[in-house]
Design a protein around this motif. Structure first.
Motif, PDB file in Angstrom:
ATOM      1  N   VAL A  84       0.847  -1.183   0.000  1.00  0.00           N
ATOM      2  CA  VAL A  84       0.000   0.000   0.000  1.00  0.00           C
ATOM      3  C   VAL A  84       0.890   1.243   0.000  1.00  0.00           C
ATOM      4  O   VAL A  84       1.956   1.256   0.630  1.00  0.00           O
ATOM      5  CB  VAL A  84      -0.970   0.006   1.207  1.00  0.00           C
TER       6      VAL A  84
ATOM      7  N   LEU B  51       0.326  -6.708   1.378  1.00  0.00           N
ATOM      8  CA  LEU B  51      -0.915  -7.461   1.264  1.00  0.00           C
ATOM      9  C   LEU B  51      -0.669  -8.899   1.697  1.00  0.00           C
ATOM     10  O   LEU B  51       0.313  -9.509   1.317  1.00  0.00           O
ATOM     11  CB  LEU B  51      -1.404  -7.446  -0.180  1.00  0.00           C
TER      12      LEU B  51
ATOM     13  N   LEU C 124      -3.111   0.133  -3.813  1.00  0.00           N
ATOM     14  CA  LEU C 124      -2.274  -1.065  -3.764  1.00  0.00           C
ATOM     15  C   LEU C 124      -1.533  -1.189  -5.085  1.00  0.00           C
ATOM     16  O   LEU C 124      -2.087  -0.878  -6.149  1.00  0.00           O
ATOM     17  CB  LEU C 124      -3.114  -2.312  -3.520  1.00  0.00           C
TER      18      LEU C 124
END
Length: 119
Positions: free
Chosen positions: A23, A118, A74
């Motif tokens: 991110v 992630l 992302l």
């Protein structure tokens, strides 16, 4: 555009872990008229470990450059850089198609620290 009709072949969890999705916060966004397809140039801050990276994103149907600055997104950060017109895109900003097939950015629903991976 990618074929989204059916999932691809199964991969192992280790294969999934090879893709480093992080991110980051968009700190700069500008029109990218030199790109072959309408796009926006992004500079995304992924925190102190990764730093700021450039990306070209075909998101002009749903976003303006002014609305993107400060937004978290992302991106895959470990793909090789790719030449897009006169710019070297360093990360792949992730999105999914809306009902019209236009890109909607993938982002956390609440602010999170830049650089988070992630999982």
């Amino acid at each position: 555009m990618l074929d989204t009709a059916a999932p691809n072949q199964h991969i192992s969890f280790d294969d999934f872990l090879k893709v480093d999705v992080r991110v980051g916060t968009i700190v700069e966004a500008a029109p990218f008229p030199e790109a072959r397809k309408p796009a926006i140039k992004l500079v995304i801050d992924f925190g102190p470990e990764i730093g700021r990276k450039k990306s070209s994103a075909q998101i002009t149907k749903n976003y303006t450059p002014e609305a993107l600055v400060g937004r978290q997104v992302l991106a895959a950060v470990n793909f090789p850089p790719r030449q897009i017109g006169p710019m070297m895109s360093e990360v792949l900003t992730l999105g999914v198609p809306d009902a019209k097939g236009e890109v909607m950015l993938v982002a956390p629903t609440a602010p999170v620290p830049d650089g988070g991976r992630l999982y």
